[in-house]
Design an enzyme around this catalytic site. Sequence first.
Site, short mmCIF file in Angstrom:
data_model
loop_
_atom_site.label_atom_id
_atom_site.label_comp_id
_atom_site.label_asym_id
_atom_site.label_seq_id
_atom_site.Cartn_x
_atom_site.Cartn_y
_atom_site.Cartn_z
N ALA A 64 -0.05 18.88 -16.78
CA ALA A 64 -1.10 17.90 -16.47
C ALA A 64 -1.84 18.36 -15.24
CB ALA A 64 -0.50 16.51 -16.23
N GLY A 73 9.87 26.90 1.65
CA GLY A 73 9.53 27.65 0.44
C GLY A 73 10.73 28.19 -0.29
N LYS A 95 9.53 18.37 7.08
CA LYS A 95 10.65 19.22 6.63
C LYS A 95 11.90 18.96 7.47
CE LYS A 95 7.33 22.76 5.19
NZ LYS A 95 6.54 23.88 5.70
N1 HSE Z 1 1.68 24.67 5.22
C1 HSE Z 1 3.04 25.09 5.07
C2 HSE Z 1 3.31 26.18 6.08
C3 HSE Z 1 3.26 25.57 3.66
O1 HSE Z 1 2.36 26.67 6.72
O2 HSE Z 1 4.44 26.54 6.26
C4 HSE Z 1 4.56 25.31 3.04
O3 HSE Z 1 5.12 24.08 3.25
#
Ligand code: HSE
Length: 436
Positions: free
Chosen positions: A43, A134, A205
């Site tokens: 989607a 990531g 995070k």
């Molecule tokens: N904007 C984030 C960074 C990308 O610069 O680490 C991944 O979360």
Amino acid sequence: MKPIDVGLLGIGTVGSGTWDVLRRNASEIERRAGRGIRISMVADKDTKKALGIVKKQARVVADGFALVRDKNIDIVVELVGGYTVAKDLVLEAIRNGKHVVTANKALLATHGNEIFKAAQKKGVMVAFEASVAGGIPIIKALREGLAANRIEWIAGIINGTSNFILSEMRDKGASFGDALRNAQRHGYAEADPTFDIEGVDAAHKLTILSALAFGIPMQFPKAYTEGVSQLTQDDIRYAEQLGYRIKLLGITKRTAKGIELRVHPTLIPTKRLIANVEGVMNAILVKGDAVGPTMYYGAGAGSQPTASAVVADLVDITRLITSDPEHRVPHLAFQPDRLARDPILPIGEVETSYYLRMLVKDQPGVLADVTRILADSRISIGAMVQKEPAAGQSRVDIVMLTHKAIEKNVNAAMAQIEKLTTVLGKVTRIRLEELL
Ligand code: HSE
């Protein structure tokens, strides 16, 4: 056995990476998971772009709600981002009995408690390895690999954009703006780059890591957040001269008084491994009481590195799909009815060391006045540098490193120092961590 059918919400940078990785490594992934995993529906508002990527290998729709309600979909991968539509889609997917994989740190840090509760009730999994750093499997490490430990602290470079900016400023003397534009060109920055440079993305995070490390609910509003936008070349240079490097760190620590949860520029000794993490790379140090310090390093953003984490979650869910919900790894690492209530400490109660820089008139007694204020506030000086005044100048920078002190005492001392007529302007304060 029939392959697992995945529905992809959003086929942008990470979505197209996920599509590629799943197809390229299909047979290897099937050997690992015990079943094939295929994206059978996508989607995306931009259906033309989506069709260009998937050709005729998957159904393409514009409406995400049609996907999360589709009876053929087993797992929904949410790569929409943001808090509003993404939240509605995830909750609707859960209501429809779908397992969910998400890379959305903002969503989990702010609404994670509600989402996990809904998932728990419905007996579905919400996996989120891609939401922090990531491709680095830090969630897996915290929830499983380090399960024997009482975690003491975590300190991480978890925003690649800020780290890239700091590296460029230090190595190339680049301006803040040029470095940011360069990171954006590479596709690392958030849609709203203030999230990167003001520390918000890192705080999202860190909130997730803190919950997993200490078995506490997500408490993003209590995180202290300060980014890199106010740092100057002078501070970066002075720190280097003293044997330190400035990094934007997310730090969460268990103390006797409560839990520290803070993101800010931090001086760290140049000789530490983590001080040498450059560019957009991420690294996370986790100190466990049994294992000691451990470090995890890798790409924190980008299409295929983030897809690596998304696909790992798909494999995990595929393996566990037939297991009883109570035998799965709990969402927040600890059993949901056993979360701790330790308070998050306000930043004023945090104890750390400090770098202080002030511009002063070069005349007798100035240093004595400053050090008296610090002594009266029970702040001990660990190192000090006074620069030679430039030719014809009568103003000079003084840089001090303090031993550990309580932040509210440092704030009070700074306010008094700023009142001295011999001190010009504001005192620059950057926190310092030895990371031992
Ligand atoms: N904007 C984030 C960074 C990308 O610069 O680490 C991944 O979360």
